[in-house]
Write a protein that holds these residues in place. Structure first.
Motif, PDB file in Angstrom:
ATOM      1  N   ASN A  71       0.836  -1.201   0.000  1.00  0.00           N
ATOM      2  CA  ASN A  71       0.000   0.000   0.000  1.00  0.00           C
ATOM      3  C   ASN A  71       0.874   1.255   0.000  1.00  0.00           C
ATOM      4  OD1 ASN A  71      -2.436   1.343   0.011  1.00  0.00           O
ATOM      5  ND2 ASN A  71      -2.770   1.130   2.211  1.00  0.00           N
ATOM      6  N   TYR A  72       1.876   1.271  -0.839  1.00  0.00           N
ATOM      7  CA  TYR A  72       2.906   2.316  -0.836  1.00  0.00           C
ATOM      8  C   TYR A  72       2.295   3.715  -0.950  1.00  0.00           C
ATOM      9  CZ  TYR A  72       6.790   5.216  -2.411  1.00  0.00           C
ATOM     10  OH  TYR A  72       7.715   6.227  -2.527  1.00  0.00           O
ATOM     11  N   GLU A  73       1.443   3.932  -1.975  1.00  0.00           N
ATOM     12  CA  GLU A  73       0.977   5.300  -2.258  1.00  0.00           C
ATOM     13  C   GLU A  73       0.210   5.881  -1.077  1.00  0.00           C
ATOM     14  OE1 GLU A  73       2.126   6.830  -4.707  1.00  0.00           O
ATOM     15  OE2 GLU A  73       2.609   5.353  -6.235  1.00  0.00           O
ATOM     16  N   ASN A  74      -0.624   5.065  -0.437  1.00  0.00           N
ATOM     17  CA  ASN A  74      -1.417   5.593   0.683  1.00  0.00           C
ATOM     18  C   ASN A  74      -0.539   5.868   1.904  1.00  0.00           C
ATOM     19  OD1 ASN A  74      -3.930   5.651  -0.589  1.00  0.00           O
ATOM     20  ND2 ASN A  74      -4.226   3.463  -0.243  1.00  0.00           N
ATOM     21  N   VAL A  75       0.479   5.047   2.090  1.00  0.00           N
ATOM     22  CA  VAL A  75       1.376   5.263   3.236  1.00  0.00           C
ATOM     23  C   VAL A  75       2.150   6.571   3.047  1.00  0.00           C
ATOM     24  CG1 VAL A  75       3.456   4.400   4.395  1.00  0.00           C
ATOM     25  CG2 VAL A  75       1.599   2.827   3.876  1.00  0.00           C
ATOM     26  N   VAL A  76       2.748   6.762   1.874  1.00  0.00           N
ATOM     27  CA  VAL A  76       3.560   7.975   1.692  1.00  0.00           C
ATOM     28  C   VAL A  76       2.651   9.209   1.624  1.00  0.00           C
ATOM     29  CG1 VAL A  76       5.461   6.734   0.583  1.00  0.00           C
ATOM     30  CG2 VAL A  76       3.775   7.876  -0.823  1.00  0.00           C
ATOM     31  N   SER A  77       1.415   9.014   1.174  1.00  0.00           N
ATOM     32  CA  SER A  77       0.476  10.132   1.157  1.00  0.00           C
ATOM     33  C   SER A  77       0.230  10.648   2.574  1.00  0.00           C
ATOM     34  CB  SER A  77      -0.838   9.677   0.512  1.00  0.00           C
ATOM     35  OG  SER A  77      -1.816  10.668   0.662  1.00  0.00           O
ATOM     36  N   LEU A  78       0.117   9.733   3.522  1.00  0.00           N
ATOM     37  CA  LEU A  78      -0.079  10.135   4.914  1.00  0.00           C
ATOM     38  C   LEU A  78       1.144  10.880   5.433  1.00  0.00           C
ATOM     39  CD1 LEU A  78      -1.658   9.861   7.682  1.00  0.00           C
ATOM     40  CD2 LEU A  78      -0.018   8.064   8.148  1.00  0.00           C
ATOM     41  N   ILE A  79       2.334  10.341   5.122  1.00  0.00           N
ATOM     42  CA  ILE A  79       3.564  10.986   5.583  1.00  0.00           C
ATOM     43  C   ILE A  79       3.644  12.394   4.999  1.00  0.00           C
ATOM     44  CG2 ILE A  79       6.082  10.846   5.572  1.00  0.00           C
ATOM     45  CD1 ILE A  79       4.751   8.664   7.258  1.00  0.00           C
ATOM     46  N   TYR A  80       3.246  12.526   3.746  1.00  0.00           N
ATOM     47  CA  TYR A  80       3.263  13.827   3.080  1.00  0.00           C
ATOM     48  C   TYR A  80       2.325  14.802   3.791  1.00  0.00           C
ATOM     49  CZ  TYR A  80       5.152  15.979  -1.119  1.00  0.00           C
ATOM     50  OH  TYR A  80       5.912  16.721  -1.999  1.00  0.00           O
ATOM     51  N   GLN A  81       1.158  14.275   4.179  1.00  0.00           N
ATOM     52  CA  GLN A  81       0.173  15.112   4.891  1.00  0.00           C
ATOM     53  C   GLN A  81       0.778  15.651   6.183  1.00  0.00           C
ATOM     54  OE1 GLN A  81      -3.424  12.632   5.066  1.00  0.00           O
ATOM     55  NE2 GLN A  81      -4.562  14.451   5.638  1.00  0.00           N
ATOM     56  N   LEU A  82       1.469  14.788   6.900  1.00  0.00           N
ATOM     57  CA  LEU A  82       2.097  15.206   8.157  1.00  0.00           C
ATOM     58  C   LEU A  82       3.166  16.260   7.887  1.00  0.00           C
ATOM     59  CD1 LEU A  82       2.536  11.725   9.914  1.00  0.00           C
ATOM     60  CD2 LEU A  82       0.885  13.500  10.488  1.00  0.00           C
ATOM     61  N   LYS A  83       3.921  16.049   6.829  1.00  0.00           N
ATOM     62  CA  LYS A  83       5.003  16.992   6.508  1.00  0.00           C
ATOM     63  C   LYS A  83       4.419  18.359   6.135  1.00  0.00           C
ATOM     64  CE  LYS A  83       8.497  13.663   4.928  1.00  0.00           C
ATOM     65  NZ  LYS A  83       9.581  13.977   5.869  1.00  0.00           N
ATOM     66  N   GLU A  84       3.337  18.346   5.375  1.00  0.00           N
ATOM     67  CA  GLU A  84       2.720  19.607   4.973  1.00  0.00           C
ATOM     68  C   GLU A  84       2.161  20.346   6.186  1.00  0.00           C
ATOM     69  OE1 GLU A  84       1.245  19.105   0.369  1.00  0.00           O
ATOM     70  OE2 GLU A  84       0.007  18.229   1.952  1.00  0.00           O
ATOM     71  N   SER A  85       1.582  19.604   7.096  1.00  0.00           N
ATOM     72  CA  SER A  85       1.047  20.230   8.318  1.00  0.00           C
ATOM     73  C   SER A  85       2.177  20.884   9.110  1.00  0.00           C
ATOM     74  CB  SER A  85       0.355  19.196   9.203  1.00  0.00           C
ATOM     75  OG  SER A  85      -0.779  18.675   8.555  1.00  0.00           O
ATOM     76  N   LEU A  86       3.297  20.187   9.221  1.00  0.00           N
ATOM     77  CA  LEU A  86       4.406  20.765   9.974  1.00  0.00           C
ATOM     78  C   LEU A  86       4.952  22.002   9.266  1.00  0.00           C
ATOM     79  CD1 LEU A  86       6.252  20.577  12.440  1.00  0.00           C
ATOM     80  CD2 LEU A  86       7.829  19.216  11.072  1.00  0.00           C
ATOM     81  N   ASN A  87       4.994  21.966   7.936  1.00  0.00           N
ATOM     82  CA  ASN A  87       5.462  23.133   7.183  1.00  0.00           C
ATOM     83  C   ASN A  87       4.607  24.358   7.494  1.00  0.00           C
ATOM     84  OD1 ASN A  87       7.660  22.115   5.875  1.00  0.00           O
ATOM     85  ND2 ASN A  87       6.922  22.587   3.814  1.00  0.00           N
ATOM     86  N   VAL A  88       3.292  24.140   7.516  1.00  0.00           N
ATOM     87  CA  VAL A  88       2.372  25.246   7.818  1.00  0.00           C
ATOM     88  C   VAL A  88       2.694  25.813   9.205  1.00  0.00           C
ATOM     89  CG1 VAL A  88      -0.033  25.814   8.313  1.00  0.00           C
ATOM     90  CG2 VAL A  88       0.526  24.431   6.323  1.00  0.00           C
ATOM     91  N   PHE A  89       2.898  24.928  10.148  1.00  0.00           N
ATOM     92  CA  PHE A  89       3.198  25.359  11.516  1.00  0.00           C
ATOM     93  C   PHE A  89       4.517  26.115  11.560  1.00  0.00           C
ATOM     94  CE2 PHE A  89       2.849  25.270  16.040  1.00  0.00           C
ATOM     95  CZ  PHE A  89       4.126  25.071  16.538  1.00  0.00           C
ATOM     96  N   LEU A  90       5.542  25.612  10.870  1.00  0.00           N
ATOM     97  CA  LEU A  90       6.862  26.229  10.922  1.00  0.00           C
ATOM     98  C   LEU A  90       6.894  27.603  10.243  1.00  0.00           C
ATOM     99  CD1 LEU A  90       9.160  23.122  10.278  1.00  0.00           C
ATOM    100  CD2 LEU A  90       8.772  24.299  12.438  1.00  0.00           C
ATOM    101  N   GLU A  91       5.924  27.832   9.344  1.00  0.00           N
ATOM    102  CA  GLU A  91       5.875  29.131   8.671  1.00  0.00           C
ATOM    103  C   GLU A  91       5.277  30.216   9.565  1.00  0.00           C
ATOM    104  OE1 GLU A  91       3.750  28.358   5.073  1.00  0.00           O
ATOM    105  OE2 GLU A  91       5.421  27.232   4.213  1.00  0.00           O
TER     106      GLU A  91
END
Lengths: 388, 113
Positions: A71-91
């Motif tokens: 289930n590669y695509e769904n797993v990395v999609s979740l990781i991407y979501q977390l990364k994007e959320s952190l980016n928003v916070f860090l900005e």
């Protein structure tokens, strides 16, 4: 404390707004200081509010099958979501971050682990590394929600991995988790920067006895140490260049490592991960371009730079076959190809390297398999899996 | 004839790794500059025992030994008779062969330049 009367409260709010307007008006009149006009200030405030809204009211649902193989695509999609959320916070500014943390609604904003029915060691390490990165880069509080509702196998694997400590679960609570519930035994992850040979020792020592006879154990331990020390050295040299425009700010120089034993399937695996720029990015930027080009032309009939596009898996394959590293210096970079030696030592085994969107899989006696995905793993994952 | 014996595991580290000091304290460059080069300057023969470590990555071996030729100014013919790389256990003997290969490769590279 005396309650404010409505009239006095209104007066205080008006005074605060007027102060702020006057402050920005003074700044905009100051020449050469990059002053912000009132209109720009209003626009910036709207942007900040939108970002804060993005972070609030989000429950993130991981896929039920948390496995990179299936289930590669769904797993990395979740990781991407977390990364994007952190980016928003860090900005956000420091002030806004504190405001956000004060207003954060933990019961509405969390990763819902109860949704996961199955998790593999490699995917678990990817998850743990992301949470570790969040912890290191921000003051964002991370907690485990509804721990008793998690699938027991999933909870056991994540507890063994050391993931629960990242979620601020108390030692007392961790002790109550039934470690023997899971079929797969996972080792507590190690993390570090630079080539820290000592960090690999607990993993190797825990897995070595499973390899078989004393002679096999000794050689396997040496080969495993070789692979891991080279992986760490590669991270130190290539993975995190200082001058690079990172899409997601990394925990610079950092790698993560774990091991696992699956007694049902008689397999032992060791997983190494970094969140750096990846092999497909580092290799073509290097002085190794001409060697990589020669290999790609011979192996895939591709001439990079013309209309042919080299995909990520092919870049990994090129790196596996080159005798020098991406830095191009004489004698360097013998490391990646030697990672296959552990696999060659056992009757059956698999070396898997996922870097950015490419996957390279080597099994003894077979040609490597290459595959490319839609989503990026945002780093490089190396997994050695052997059968005993 | 003076001889110096260097046991990497006991005299340097059981977990050698990396090439350069920025990779970590127990890197190939540190081993070469702190142990090998000084010994080669003082002693007629230097014996390096490989046994006892957790293993050796190629980066460490290359920088430690081939670095003698690439960076420290030695040629293979100079150190061939003076530097003895030994392994007493079977598992470590392959590292001795690897070091020999790296020394030859480095010598050829320098000769080609």
């Amino acid at each position: 404390m005396r309650k404010l009367c409505p009239r006095f409260k209104t007066w205080l709010i008006k005074r605060a707004n007027n102060e702020e307007r006057r402050r920005y008006s003074r700044v905009s009149k100051t020449s050469g200081r990059g002053g912000v006009s009132a209109e720009e200030w209003r626009r910036n405030t709207e942007i900040v509010q939108q970002r804060l809204t993005k972070l609030h009211g989000k429950k993130i649902m991981p896929p039920k099958n948390f496995c990179l193989d299936e289930n590669y695509e769904n797993v990395v999609s979740l990781i991407y979501q977390l990364k994007e959320s952190l980016n928003v916070f860090l900005e956000l500014s420091q002030k806004r971050r504190k405001q956000f943390v004060r207003q954060f609604k933990f019961h509405e904003n969390y990763v819902d682990f109860t949704n996961i029915e199955r998790i593999t060691p490699a995917a678990a390490l990817l998850f743990a590394a992301e949470f570790d990165r969040m912890r290191r880069l921000s003051s964002l509080p991370i907690y485990a929600v509804d721990l008793d509702g998690w699938n027991p196998n999933v909870r056991a694997i994540l507890a063994q991995l050391g993931f629960l400590r990242l979620l601020n679960v108390s030692e007392e609570k961790i002790d109550t988790v039934n470690f023997s519930h899971g079929a797969v035994n996972v080792l507590k992850f190690a993390t570090g920067r630079k080539a820290q040979g000592t960090a690999a020792e607990p993993i190797i020592d825990a897995l070595k006895p499973l390899f078989g006879t004393a002679e096999v154990v000794e050689t396997a331990g040496l080969l495993l140490y070789e692979g891991l020390s080279e992986a760490m050295t590669n991270v130190a040299h290539h993975a995190y260049p200082a001058k690079y425009n990172y899409e997601f700010p990394p925990a610079m120089g950092r790698w993560w490592l774990t091991g696992a034993h699956d007694p049902e399937n008689s397999t032992i695996s060791v997983i190494f991960l970094d969140q750096g720029i990846t092999i497909p990015v580092s290799l073509p930027r290097s002085n190794m371009k001409e060697l990589a080009r020669d290999y790609l032309q011979k192996a895939f009939n591709i001439i990079p730079g013309r209309s042919d596009r080299v995909d990520d898996a092919q870049q990994i394959a090129a790196a596996m076959h080159l005798n020098r590293s991406s830095t191009g210096a004489l004698g360097r970079g013998k490391g990646l190809p030697e990672m296959r030696e552990l696999i060659d030592f056992f009757p059956r085994g698999r070396l898997r390297i996922i870097s950015r969107r490419g996957e390279y899989v080597y099994e003894k006696g077979r040609d490597p398999e290459l595959k490319n995905y839609e989503g990026s793993i945002v780093g490089t994952l190396i997994e050695w899996e052997v059968s005993y | 004839m003076t001889e110096k014996v260097i046991k990497i595991a006991a005299d340097f580290s059981r977990t050698p790794a990396g090439r350069f000091p920025e990779d970590g304290a127990y890197c190939g460059e540190n081993f070469r500059e702190e142990h090998l080069v000084p010994a080669l300057k003082i002693y007629d023969t230097v014996v390096v025992l490989l046994d006892g470590t957790r293993g050796y990555g190629s980066s460490f071996l290359d920088e430690a030994f081939a670095g003698l030729i690439r960076k420290s100014g030695f040629r293979k013919k100079d150190i061939e008779s003076r530097l003895k790389v030994k392994a007493e256990t079977l598992a470590f003997k392959r590292y001795r062969d690897i070091v020999e290969k790296y020394l030859s490769d480095a010598d050829s590279e320098i000769a080609d330049q």
